[in-house]
Design a protein around this motif. Structure first.
Motif, PDB file in Angstrom:
ATOM      1  N   GLY A   9      68.882  43.619  15.844  1.00 12.12           N
ATOM      2  CA  GLY A   9      69.258  45.031  15.712  1.00 12.12           C
ATOM      3  C   GLY A   9      68.280  45.924  16.462  1.00 12.12           C
ATOM      4  N   ILE A  32      67.849  40.909  19.883  1.00 16.33           N
ATOM      5  CA  ILE A  32      69.272  40.538  19.843  1.00 16.33           C
ATOM      6  C   ILE A  32      70.019  41.662  19.135  1.00 16.33           C
ATOM      7  CG2 ILE A  32      68.970  39.106  17.751  1.00 16.33           C
ATOM      8  CD1 ILE A  32      71.455  37.479  18.789  1.00 16.33           C
ATOM      9  N   ALA A  85      72.222  44.918  10.649  1.00 18.31           N
ATOM     10  CA  ALA A  85      73.019  45.070   9.427  1.00 18.31           C
ATOM     11  C   ALA A  85      73.986  46.221   9.651  1.00 18.31           C
ATOM     12  CB  ALA A  85      72.119  45.386   8.232  1.00 18.31           C
ATOM     13  N   PHE A 181      62.244  54.691   2.449  1.00 14.67           N
ATOM     14  CA  PHE A 181      62.837  55.880   1.840  1.00 14.67           C
ATOM     15  C   PHE A 181      63.748  56.506   2.912  1.00 14.67           C
ATOM     16  CE2 PHE A 181      61.429  56.090  -2.562  1.00 14.67           C
ATOM     17  CZ  PHE A 181      60.820  54.852  -2.589  1.00 14.67           C
TER      18      PHE A 181
END
Ligand code: NAD
Ligand code: UD1
Length: 342
Positions: A9, A32, A85, A181
């Protein structure tokens, strides 16, 4: 010889800034990314800032054969930072399987291949979302994990458990789990930053787009919370401070002999800011007015949460340093660079 780090990512928001800090700290980086939420021009930005072009593999981490090829053609990877993700909370409610598959299979593939290719450590991007609505603030790492309110949040909780179970089973690796956060801002060069797709859901990109005239008005989601000015409170952390923490975590895992196999750290400033305070700091820092109105509460919003970052301060020797006004100026410079194109 430079240590080689795989950044999954790595063309994304946090991954690109972390790649810059890794290169500046003397690491060699292999990225990647499947470009599902970023583009390859980000590599040009990283090169323009650092003078080094990181190796880039366009590929999907849910495909274990792709990862195996990568480890074979880039031998000697010492550590991984796993940013890859899907991260949109609302979309995760609509498409839960996409989120569970993408976020969990990616992590499991990497974990499975690490011993085979002698990779010693993995930094994992978790989130303060695992705490839900805190019973008290600031919140430290010992606070209870609350039931996730979205499939996205659940992937972070499950990922943490997968890492812990795998290491408890005797896998010869270390992991540092970082609970972010609210990361905001952009590189001071304005050569890389956050690339929101479509209408931004998060506060700062919506704010900067409104300041730029792309959006008519920012809506403050509620001013009747039990906070001093009635708007929600968060711990906004500058993206460069956040990126630096990854470099420290990686060095600790690879070079620190006596550290625990799994460690968890909050990454925040320790200071809560309300939505209205953040708007004010943007206006003060940039001299640009942000038209806004008070609207309804957003469903599922946390009223107030901010970090107790003492553990990261003391154990990692890391501290958030960038004043929020600088972060706001950087966010604004990046928005201006993006222009009216979004
Ligand atoms: P981002 O979307 O900008 O970056 C993620 C990158 O991963 C994108 O470039 C995307 O194309 C790539 N990607 C997604 N799935 C992939 C796959 N299967 N294979 C290869 N590449 C893939 O997001 P970000 O804000 O940089 O977030 C990075 C990580 O930090 C994510 O795990 C996110 O959940 C976590 N996190 C982000 C925040 C935040 O506010 N930005 C807060 C807490 C945690
Ligand atoms: C979001 C994610 C959370 C993730 C966190 C970290 C959701 C529901 N949660 O949280 O999983 O870990 O980012 O970055 O998306 N706001 C407005 N007007 C806007 C947009 C936001 O007033 O147009 C307010 C929100 O009510 C909130 C604050 O701004 O109080 C921050 O919102 P946002 O940037 O979406 O982040 P989080 O809600 O903290």
């Amino acid at each position: 010889m430079k240590k080689k780090i795989l950044v999954t990512g790595g063309t994304g928001y946090i991954g690109s800034h972390t790649t810059v800090e890794l290169i500046n700290a003397g690491y060699e980086v292999v990225i990647i990314d499947n470009l599902s939420n970023s583009n390859r021009e980000v590599i040009d930005g990283i090169e323009a800032i650092t003078g080094v072009r990181p190796a880039f593999v366009e590929g999907d981490c849910t495909d274990i054969a792709t990862l195996r090829n990568l480890f074979t053609s880039h031998p000697g990877i010492a550590g991984i930072i796993n940013f890859a993700a899907s991260k949109a909370v609302g979309e995760s409610v609509q498409k839960p399987l996409l989120y569970y598959r993408n976020n969990l299979v990616t992590l499991m593939n990497l974990l499975e291949l690490m011993p085979e290719f002698g990779v010693r450590g993995i930094v994992f991007s978790s989130s303060c979302t695992v705490y839900g609505e805190p019973d008290k603030n600031p919140i430290d790492e010992t606070a209870p994990i609350k039931a996730a309110t979205s499939p996205y949040g659940n992937t972070k909780q499950i990922s943490e458990e997968i890492i812990e179970d795998y290491i408890a089973s005797g896998a010869p690796i270390k992991s540092i789990i970082l609970r972010y956060f609210n990361p905001i801002g952009a590189h001071p060069s304005a050569l890389i930053g956050e690339l929101p797709v479509g209408v931004p859901q998060n506060l700062v990109p919506y704010l900067t787009q409104t300041a730029a005239g792309i959006r008519e008005q920012l809506t403050v989601f509620g001013n009747d919370y039990s906070t001093p000015d009635g708007s929600c409170i968060r711990d906004y952390i500058d993206i460069i401070d956040l990126a630096r923490a990854h470099v420290i975590a990686m060095t600790r895992m690879l070079d620190g002999a006596d550290t625990d196999a799994v460690e968890i750290f909050n990454l925040g400033t320790g200071r809560g800011l309300s939505v209205l305070e953040l708007i004010n700091s943007f206006e003060a820092a940039t001299g640009v007015k942000v038209p806004y109105r008070i609207g309804e509460r957003r469903e599922g919003d946390i009223e107030k949460i901010w970090a107790d970052p003492k553990k990261a301060n003391e154990v990692l020797g890391w501290k958030a340093e960038v004043p929020v006004e600088d972060t706001m100026r950087n966010a604004w410079a990046w928005q201006q660079r993006l222009g009216q194109s979004l």
